[in-house]
Design an enzyme around this catalytic site. Structure first.
Site, PDB file in Angstrom:
ATOM      1  CE  LYS A 103      -3.431   2.204   3.383  1.00  0.00           C
ATOM      2  NZ  LYS A 103      -4.494   1.628   4.147  1.00  0.00           N
ATOM      3  CG  HIS A 105      -2.983   5.301   0.191  1.00  0.00           C
ATOM      4  ND1 HIS A 105      -2.765   3.760  -1.122  1.00  0.00           N
ATOM      5  CD2 HIS A 105      -4.263   5.097   1.026  1.00  0.00           C
ATOM      6  CE1 HIS A 105      -3.671   3.734  -0.894  1.00  0.00           C
ATOM      7  NE2 HIS A 105      -5.034   4.137   0.819  1.00  0.00           N
TER       8      HIS A 105
END
Ligand code: PRP
Ligand code: ORO
Length: 214
Positions: A103, A105
């Site tokens: 991921k 963010h």
């Protein structure tokens, strides 16, 4: 065969987690049986599955700081296991799982839950066949300087890995750890013999002759 093994096989058959037919494995092998832990798909199933894992861990008496469940099917397994350890054994064990895609963010990264950095890690998953998934997990552990304390799975298919040894035997040798399972292919064969399941038995035995460890 110990009674909990028979109970586990019956539980898996009832939930159709364990099925007979023709299945293509991750390794490309065509298998006459398959264990799909994704079909333990209700709260009750997961609670029971967690109890089987928690009891196997208590019996094995291994030392570890955190339990890791590899994506995807390892995620509900690790979750159910730590809940069962807390509810039935009064043990508060941190847990962690990975994302298959990192991921980029928010909190970022590819690990969720407790840190495994520099920790002793117990790994839980559903099955080990050729050992590809577990090697991927080992890379995550190595990146985090974690030490593998052991591996616990539902079903040891007792198949050859890359050579003549089973993937599990290879892992034991490579990482100097215990690999435990709730049931093995041998247990499944005993169950089919005891219950007179002739057709399934002959197919499973033929598969074992081709891919099983000696
Ligand atoms: O020992 P191997 O030959 O690697 O095969 C066994 C692995 O294959 C399946 O996972 P898969 O990678 O298909 O992922 P999933 O958990 O996302 O279904 C299964 O859940 C095991 O982890
Ligand atoms: O080898 C596999 O891919 C495999 C075998 C099995 O019984 N269950 C599963 O989810 N994967």
């Amino acid at each position: 065969m110990k009674s909990y093994k028979r109970q586990f096989i019956q539980f898996a058959l009832e939930r159709e987690v364990l099925r007979f037919g023709e299945f293509t494995l991750k390794s490309g092998r065509k298998s006459p049986y398959f264990f799909n832990a994704g079909l333990f798909n209700t709260g009750k199933d997961l609670a029971l599955l967690g109890r089987f894992y928690a009891e196997a861990l208590i019996d094995a008496n291994l030392e570890y700081d955190v339990i890791f469940g590899p994506a995807y099917k390892g995620i509900p397994i690790v979750s159910a296991t730590v809940v069962a350890l807390s509810e039935h054994h009064n043990l508060e064990i941190p847990y962690c799982f990975n994302r298959k895609e990192a991921k980029d963010h928010g909190e970022g990264g590819n690990l969720v839950g407790s840190s495994i950095k520099d920790k002793r890690v117990m790994l839980v998953d559903d099955v080990i066949t050729a050992g590809t998934a577990i090697r991927e997990s080992m890379q995550i552990l190595e990146d985090n300087h974690s030490k593998l304390s052991g591996v616990l799975i539902s079903l040891d298919r007792q198949e050859k890995g890359r050579g003549e040894l089973s993937a599990i035997q290879e892992i034991k040798h490579a990482y100097h750890c215990d690999v435990i399972s709730i049931i093995t292919l041998t247990d499944l064969i005993h169950y089919l013999e005891q219950d007179g399941k002739v057709d399934e038995l002959s197919q499973v035995k033929a598969y074992r002759d081709q891919y099983g460890i000696k």
